[in-house]
Enzyme design. Structure first.
Site, PDB file in Angstrom:
ATOM      1  N   ALA A   1       0.795  -1.669  -0.001  1.00  0.00           N
ATOM      2  CA  ALA A   1       0.256  -0.143  -0.062  1.00  0.00           C
ATOM      3  C   ALA A   1       0.554   1.123   0.092  1.00  0.00           C
ATOM      4  CB  ALA A   1      -0.737  -0.178   0.832  1.00  0.00           C
TER       5      ALA A   1
ATOM      6  N   ARG B   1      10.857   7.581  -1.586  1.00  0.00           N
ATOM      7  CA  ARG B   1      12.190   7.801  -1.790  1.00  0.00           C
ATOM      8  C   ARG B   1      12.521   7.100  -3.021  1.00  0.00           C
ATOM      9  NH1 ARG B   1      13.783   4.838   3.485  1.00  0.00           N
ATOM     10  NH2 ARG B   1      11.661   3.744   3.330  1.00  0.00           N
TER      11      ARG B   1
ATOM     12  N   GLY C   1      15.551  -2.397  10.095  1.00  0.00           N
ATOM     13  CA  GLY C   1      14.950  -2.579  11.046  1.00  0.00           C
ATOM     14  C   GLY C   1      16.267  -3.413  11.757  1.00  0.00           C
TER      15      GLY C   1
ATOM     16  N   GLU D   1      13.294  -0.239  14.596  1.00  0.00           N
ATOM     17  CA  GLU D   1      13.970   0.714  13.567  1.00  0.00           C
ATOM     18  C   GLU D   1      15.496   1.616  13.978  1.00  0.00           C
ATOM     19  OE1 GLU D   1      12.542   0.500  10.252  1.00  0.00           O
ATOM     20  OE2 GLU D   1      11.544  -1.496  11.952  1.00  0.00           O
TER      21      GLU D   1
ATOM     22  N   ARG E   1       9.932  -7.975 -36.528  1.00  0.00           N
ATOM     23  CA  ARG E   1       9.074  -7.181 -34.904  1.00  0.00           C
ATOM     24  C   ARG E   1       8.503  -7.593 -35.740  1.00  0.00           C
ATOM     25  NH1 ARG E   1       6.558  -2.267 -36.996  1.00  0.00           N
ATOM     26  NH2 ARG E   1       6.932  -1.410 -39.454  1.00  0.00           N
TER      27      ARG E   1
ATOM     28  N   TYR F   1      12.644  -3.773 -46.970  1.00  0.00           N
ATOM     29  CA  TYR F   1      11.561  -3.769 -46.439  1.00  0.00           C
ATOM     30  C   TYR F   1      10.081  -4.903 -46.633  1.00  0.00           C
ATOM     31  CZ  TYR F   1       7.314  -2.624 -43.703  1.00  0.00           C
ATOM     32  OH  TYR F   1       6.024  -2.800 -42.603  1.00  0.00           O
TER      33      TYR F   1
HETATM   34  C1  UD1 Z   1      10.339  -2.380   6.941  1.00  0.00           C
HETATM   35  C2  UD1 Z   1      10.140  -2.518   8.201  1.00  0.00           C
HETATM   36  C3  UD1 Z   1      11.629  -2.695   8.947  1.00  0.00           C
HETATM   37  C4  UD1 Z   1      12.821  -3.904   7.948  1.00  0.00           C
HETATM   38  C5  UD1 Z   1      12.376  -3.420   5.839  1.00  0.00           C
HETATM   39  C6  UD1 Z   1      12.518  -5.014   5.642  1.00  0.00           C
HETATM   40  C7  UD1 Z   1       8.431  -1.472   9.656  1.00  0.00           C
HETATM   41  C8  UD1 Z   1       8.119  -0.235  10.771  1.00  0.00           C
HETATM   42  N1  UD1 Z   1       9.955  -1.529   8.958  1.00  0.00           N
HETATM   43  O1  UD1 Z   1      10.940  -0.917   6.670  1.00  0.00           O
HETATM   44  O2  UD1 Z   1      11.635  -3.442  10.591  1.00  0.00           O
HETATM   45  O3  UD1 Z   1      13.795  -3.796   8.298  1.00  0.00           O
HETATM   46  O4  UD1 Z   1      10.609  -3.325   5.939  1.00  0.00           O
HETATM   47  O5  UD1 Z   1      12.860  -4.631   3.802  1.00  0.00           O
HETATM   48  O6  UD1 Z   1       8.040  -2.771   9.398  1.00  0.00           O
HETATM   49  N2  UD1 Z   1       3.697  -0.412   3.570  1.00  0.00           N
HETATM   50  C9  UD1 Z   1       2.249  -0.655   3.621  1.00  0.00           C
HETATM   51  N3  UD1 Z   1       1.311   0.115   4.199  1.00  0.00           N
HETATM   52  C10 UD1 Z   1       1.904   0.903   5.396  1.00  0.00           C
HETATM   53  C11 UD1 Z   1       3.372   1.629   4.853  1.00  0.00           C
HETATM   54  C12 UD1 Z   1       4.288   0.146   3.821  1.00  0.00           C
HETATM   55  O7  UD1 Z   1       1.557  -1.676   2.991  1.00  0.00           O
HETATM   56  O8  UD1 Z   1       1.487   2.429   5.375  1.00  0.00           O
HETATM   57  C13 UD1 Z   1       4.394  -1.323   2.596  1.00  0.00           C
HETATM   58  C14 UD1 Z   1       4.581  -0.030   1.715  1.00  0.00           C
HETATM   59  O9  UD1 Z   1       4.475  -0.465   0.047  1.00  0.00           O
HETATM   60  C15 UD1 Z   1       6.027  -1.750   1.508  1.00  0.00           C
HETATM   61  C16 UD1 Z   1       6.792  -2.381   3.034  1.00  0.00           C
HETATM   62  O10 UD1 Z   1       5.159  -1.968   3.566  1.00  0.00           O
HETATM   63  O11 UD1 Z   1       5.866  -2.787   0.688  1.00  0.00           O
HETATM   64  C17 UD1 Z   1       6.904  -1.972   3.975  1.00  0.00           C
HETATM   65  O12 UD1 Z   1       6.891  -0.601   3.655  1.00  0.00           O
HETATM   66  P1  UD1 Z   1       8.703   0.051   4.169  1.00  0.00           P
HETATM   67  O13 UD1 Z   1       8.116   1.695   4.177  1.00  0.00           O
HETATM   68  O14 UD1 Z   1       9.558   0.193   2.524  1.00  0.00           O
HETATM   69  O15 UD1 Z   1       9.111  -0.478   4.486  1.00  0.00           O
HETATM   70  P2  UD1 Z   1      10.673  -0.117   6.108  1.00  0.00           P
HETATM   71  O16 UD1 Z   1      10.820   1.602   6.384  1.00  0.00           O
HETATM   72  O17 UD1 Z   1      12.107  -0.430   4.533  1.00  0.00           O
HETATM   73 CA    CA Z   2      11.312  -1.060   2.484  1.00  0.00          CA
END
Ligand code: UD1
Ligand code: CA
Length: 452
Positions: A9, A14, A140, A155, A329, A362
Site C-alpha cells: 500500500a 524515496r 530494522g 527501526e 518485428r 522492407y
Molecule cells: C520495513 C521494516 C523494517 C525492515 C524493512 C525490510 C517496519 C516498521 N519496518 O521497513 O524493520 O528492516 O522493512 O525491508 O515494518 N506498506 C504498506 N502500508 C503502509 C506502509 C508500508 O502497505 O502504511 C508497505 C510498503 O508498500 C512496503 C512495505 O510495507 O511494501 C514496507 O514498507 P516500508 O515503508 O518500505 O518499510 P521500511 O522502512 O523499509
Molecule cells: Ca522497504
C-alpha cells in the site's frame, strides 16, 4: 491453513516516481509480481494484497493472476496499520499468516518453505526472517539471544548508537500464528520517530518469537530507492546468467548481457557481448547470438546466428542467419535457412525456407515462398494511407534491385522482377515483369569546339 499477506500500500516516496513502488519493474516483472511468485509454491489457502497508494493501478496490474483478495488501507499509516486491515477479512481464520513486504523481491522459494517449517516445528507465535548485513543502514535491527529467541525489533531511525551496531537485520518477512497476532494488533501505538503503527512492534508482544537467519544477505534486499532497485537488478541478472551458464550457455562477456526470467536457452549457445533477452524468449541449441542484439518475446530454433540485430515478437526456424543490422518485428516468421542481411526490416511476414533478403529492404505484411531472392532495396509498399495490404511472392521468384511492390499484389512462382520496377499489378508464374521507364540515350551534338 496458510494465508499470505503482501504489504503493497505504500507510496515509495524515496523512489521519486509516479509509479507505485511495488509496480517498479525488475528483470521484466514488477516487484509485487516477484513477491507473489516467491510464495506461490506454498499453495496458500488465502492470498491477500494490502493496497492503498494508487490501489486501482496495483489491482489492475495483477488482474490476470486471479485468486487474490485486495484489502484497502486508507490512509497508509505504517506496516502495523496495514496488517490491522486484515482483522475483518481474516476474522475467525485459524492458521499461519505469512506476511511479505511488497518491496523485498529476491527471496528464494526454498527460504519461505524453511521459514514455514521452522515456525511449525518450533511452535513459536512468530518466526521472522533475518540476515546479517554488512551495512544494515535503514533496516530494522533484530535483538535475539543465543538460542535464537527474539526480544524485539527496533527501526534504524529509532535505534541508539549502540543498537545500530547490531547487524542482525529484519527482512520484513514474518510467519505469525494469526490468532495470536490478531490479539496484539490493536495494541500498537505510534510512539516512534515516524509516528506510524509498526508491524515490527508486535514481535516484542508475542511469545515465543524466533528467527531464521539466511546465509545469503542479498535475499533480503529491500527496495526503497533507485539505487537499491539497480542493485537488486544486478543480483537477479547475476543469478540468471549463472543459472544458464550451468545449463550449458557460454557468455563471452556475461556482465554486459541481460536476461529475463522468461528466457530459455538450449545447449551450446554462444552469447557474445552486449546481448539482451527480454520477455518470453526461446533460443535453440547451438545458436550464436551477438554481439549487440536485443531479442524480445521471440523464438529461435537450433543453429540460428544473429549479429547486431533487433528481434521482437518473431520466430526464426533452424539455421537462419540474421544481421548485421536487421530488424524482425511484430510477427516476422522465418522458415529454415533464411538469410536476412544488413538494413533489412521484416514485419508481420512469413518467409519460406531459404529466402534471401541481404540488403536494404522492407518486407511488411508479405508472404514469400521458398527460396525467393529479394534484391537490394526491394520494398513492399504495404500502406495506402488508410489500410495495410499484403504482398504475396511465389517460390523461387527474384526481385531486382530497387523494386517497389505496391500491395495488394501477388507475384506467382519463378517470377523475375526487373531492377528499378514499380509494380502495381499481379504477375503470373514464370513471367518477367518490368515496371519502369525505358532508358533513353541520346548522342549529344557538338556545341562548341574545344578551346585551342
Ligand atoms: C520495513 C521494516 C523494517 C525492515 C524493512 C525490510 C517496519 C516498521 N519496518 O521497513 O524493520 O528492516 O522493512 O525491508 O515494518 N506498506 C504498506 N502500508 C503502509 C506502509 C508500508 O502497505 O502504511 C508497505 C510498503 O508498500 C512496503 C512495505 O510495507 O511494501 C514496507 O514498507 P516500508 O515503508 O518500505 O518499510 P521500511 O522502512 O523499509
Ligand atoms: Ca522497504
Amino acid at each position: 491453513m496458510l494465508a499470505v499477506a503482501v504489504l503493497a500500500a505504500g507510496k515509495g516516496t524515496r523512489m521519486k516516481s509516479d509509479l507505485p513502488k511495488v509496480l517498479q519493474p525488475l528483470a521484466g516483472a514488477t516487484l509485487v509480481e516477484r513477491v507473489l511468485a516467491s510464495c506461490r509454491h506454498l499453495a496458500p489457502e488465502r492470498q491477500l494484497l494490502i493496497v492503498g497508494h494508487q490501489a486501482e493501478r496495483v489491482e489492475r496490474s495483477l488482474e490476470a493472476l486471479g485468486g487474490l483478495e485486495f484489502v484497502l488501507q486508507q490512509p497508509q499509516n505504517g506496516t502495523g496499520h496495514a496488517v490491522q486491515q486484515l482483522l475483518a477479512p481474516l476474522a475467525g481464520f485459524q492458521g499461519e499468516l505469512l506476511v511479505l513486504n511488497g518491496d523485498v523481491p529476491l527471496l528464494r522459494p526454498g527460504t519461505l518453505e524453511e521459514l514455514l517449517a521452522k515456525h511449525r516445528n518450533s511452535g513459536a507465535a512468530v518466526t521472522l526472517l533475518t540476515a546479517r548485513l554488512a551495512d544494515p543502514t535503514g533496516y530494522g535491527r533484530v535483538f535475539a539471544d543465543e538460542q535464537g529467541r527474539v526480544s524485539g525489533i527496533v527501526e534504524h531511525r529509532d535505534c541508539s548508537e549502540e543498537q545500530r551496531r547490531n547487524t542482525l537485520t529484519n527482512a520484513g518477512i514474518y510467519c505469525f500464528d494469526w490468532a495470536k497476532l490478531a490479539a496484539v494488533l490493536p495494541l500498537l501505538s505510534t510512539d516512534n520517530d515516524q509516528g506510524e503503527l509498526y508491524l515490527t512492534d508486535t514481535v516484542a508482544m508475542l511469545n515465543p518469537a524466533v528467527h531464521l537467519e539466511v546465509s545469503d544477505p542479498d535475499e533480503i534486499n529491500g527496495i526503497n530507492d533507485r539505487l537499491q532497485l539497480a542493485q537488486c537488478e544486478a543480483v537477479l541478472q547475476e543469478r540468471l546468467r549463472r543459472h544458464w551458464m550451468a545449463e550449458g550457455v557460454s557468455f563471452t562477456d556475461p556482465a554486459s548481457c541481460t536476461l529475463s526470467e522468461g528466457t530459455r536457452f538450449g545447449r551450446d549457445v554462444l552469447v557474445e557481448p552486449q546481448c539482451h533477452f527480454r520477455g518470453a524468449t526461446q533460443i535453440g541449441n547451438g545458436c550464436r547470438i551477438g554481439p549487440g542484439c536485443l531479442i524480445e518475446n521471440s523464438s529461435l530454433a537450433d543453429g540460428v546466428e544473429v549479429l547486431y540485430s533487433v528481434l521482437r515478437e518473431s520466430t526464426v526456424a533452424t539455421d537462419c542467419v540474421v544481421g548485421p543490422y536487421a530488424q524482425l518485428r511484430n510477427g516476422a516468421h522465418l522458415e529454415a535457412g533464411c538469410r536476412i542481411g544488413n538494413f533489412v526490416e521484416v514485419k508481420n511476414s512469413r518467409l519460406g525456407a531459404g529466402v534471401k533478403a541481404n540488403h536494404l529492404s522492407y518486407l511488411g505484411d508479405a508472404d514469400l515462398g521458398a527460396k525467393v531472392n529479394v534484391g537490394a532495396g526491394t520494398i513492399t509498399a504495404n500502406f495506402d494511407g488508410v489500410h495495410k495490404h499484403r504482398t504475396v511472392i511465389g517460390a523461387g521468384s527474384k526481385t531486382g534491385a530497387n523494386s517497389v511492390l505496391v500491395a495488394p499484389i501477388t507475384l506467382g512462382a519463378e517470377v523475375t522482377v526487373a531492377a528499378g520496377s514499380t509494380l502495381t499489378q499481379n504477375v503470373p508464374d514464370g513471367a518477367l515483369a518490368f515496371g519502369r521507364a525505358r532508358q533513353v540515350v541520346k548522342e549529344r551534338r557538338q556545341t562548341s569546339s574545344p578551346a585551342s
